[in-house]
Write an enzyme that holds these catalytic residues in place. Sequence first.
Site, PDB file in Angstrom:
ATOM      1  N   GLU A 135       0.629  -1.322  -0.033  1.00  0.00           N
ATOM      2  CA  GLU A 135      -0.302   0.485   0.144  1.00  0.00           C
ATOM      3  C   GLU A 135       0.243   1.147   0.191  1.00  0.00           C
ATOM      4  O   GLU A 135       1.929   1.081   0.150  1.00  0.00           O
ATOM      5  CB  GLU A 135      -0.996  -0.375   1.463  1.00  0.00           C
ATOM      6  CG  GLU A 135      -0.365   0.135   1.706  1.00  0.00           C
ATOM      7  CD  GLU A 135      -1.162  -0.213   3.616  1.00  0.00           C
ATOM      8  OE1 GLU A 135      -0.767   0.569   4.882  1.00  0.00           O
ATOM      9  OE2 GLU A 135      -1.795  -0.951   3.011  1.00  0.00           O
ATOM     10  N   ARG A 276      -2.202  -8.260  13.254  1.00  0.00           N
ATOM     11  CA  ARG A 276      -2.452  -7.162  14.363  1.00  0.00           C
ATOM     12  C   ARG A 276      -1.515  -7.736  14.945  1.00  0.00           C
ATOM     13  O   ARG A 276      -1.573  -8.677  15.410  1.00  0.00           O
ATOM     14  CB  ARG A 276      -3.793  -7.053  14.772  1.00  0.00           C
ATOM     15  CG  ARG A 276      -4.755  -6.074  13.389  1.00  0.00           C
ATOM     16  CD  ARG A 276      -6.018  -6.689  13.848  1.00  0.00           C
ATOM     17  NE  ARG A 276      -6.700  -5.781  12.843  1.00  0.00           N
ATOM     18  CZ  ARG A 276      -7.505  -6.178  11.738  1.00  0.00           C
ATOM     19  NH1 ARG A 276      -7.227  -7.757  12.050  1.00  0.00           N
ATOM     20  NH2 ARG A 276      -8.169  -6.384  10.888  1.00  0.00           N
TER      21      ARG A 276
END
Length: 389
Positions: A135, A276
């Site tokens: 990203e 995460r």
Amino acid sequence: MDRLSNTVRPYAWGSTTAIPELLGIAPTDEPQAEMWMGAHPGAPSRADRGRGAGEQPLHEIIATDPAAELGAATVEKFGPRLPFLLKLLAAGSPLSLQVHPDLAQAKEGYADEERRGVPIDAPERNYKDANHKPELICALTPFDGLCGFRAPEDAADLLAGLDVDSLKPYVDLLRAHPQEAALREVLTAVLAADPAEMAATVAETAVAAERLGGPYEPYVSIAHHYPGDPGVIAALLLNHVRLQPGEALFLGAGVPHAYLDGLGVEIMANSDNVLRCGLTPKHVDVPELLRIVRFETTEPSVLRPEASATGEELYETPIDEFRLSRYLLAPGAAPRDLTAPTPQILLCTAGTPRANDLELTPGTSVFVAAGEKAELSGDGTVFRATVVV
């Protein structure tokens, strides 16, 4: 060229004002975190082709004739779907500390969870698809984030400066081992610590950070939003970076990161795979996380756009699923021809430029099918998202 209707996702960390201010509408006092532009089935853009069917989801439009919408070369390289997702991202509080898998890891993880029958919507599911998720975030306002590991000796100095007794074992580990081993051991120890003991450590760390200020200021806000979360200590291992408007940051596989505050244009491969590390109430799969994280010291590389003779300013990245650039349009300048054999999404972030015969305003976006005429004129800023084939 199709004007898009887009969904705004109301995640709890979202700003209540940034996206409404850009769009020129009144805030609702609810968080507005991300506006999605693309064909992700989770929140696809919608377009009206003017054939009496009304607005249709973009992924359904593409599915009717992928070669016409995406171009033959795009379909051959990436398959019959739009390879990227474009977003407006507005962080009002810190996002989760996270990493993304590379392509091989994503395929392996997805196949394993499918084989074990883990439901796709299960909270413990790590891999929603078999794709990687590189990203790029480009700042529209000053934008704060965390990206990549500090050098262990620098992280040790930062922790030692807090003068918190329960942090001292981590300081010793960071100073006693080679870089990769030191970072791995400390992150593992932080995530495996007794929750009650870690909550006390985080509380003491927050008090010390607030007293000292300076380089500790970003972590005060993190601790305020996530009291007791081990991700607060993990965040101290990472580089803090502040982007100015127009600057960008590329995030590849395995690099731990978190966005903290600000408004930006984000583009990514069309995936939803996230591991995460903390700063979240969601599932943290420590063994899988440790398999994916790259325990490498990195200096955040701030990208600035490279201008060309055509007026296009390109943010260069090492992957092909997306290509992000921008145009700064001035009144009276010659129109810019953007016609291309690949699919495009154009997003206006300032001014009132025109795309063909459509007037754009901040927050307006359009989908341009492969090979379709696309011309920009007028006054304003337009981001262009496409692919490399």
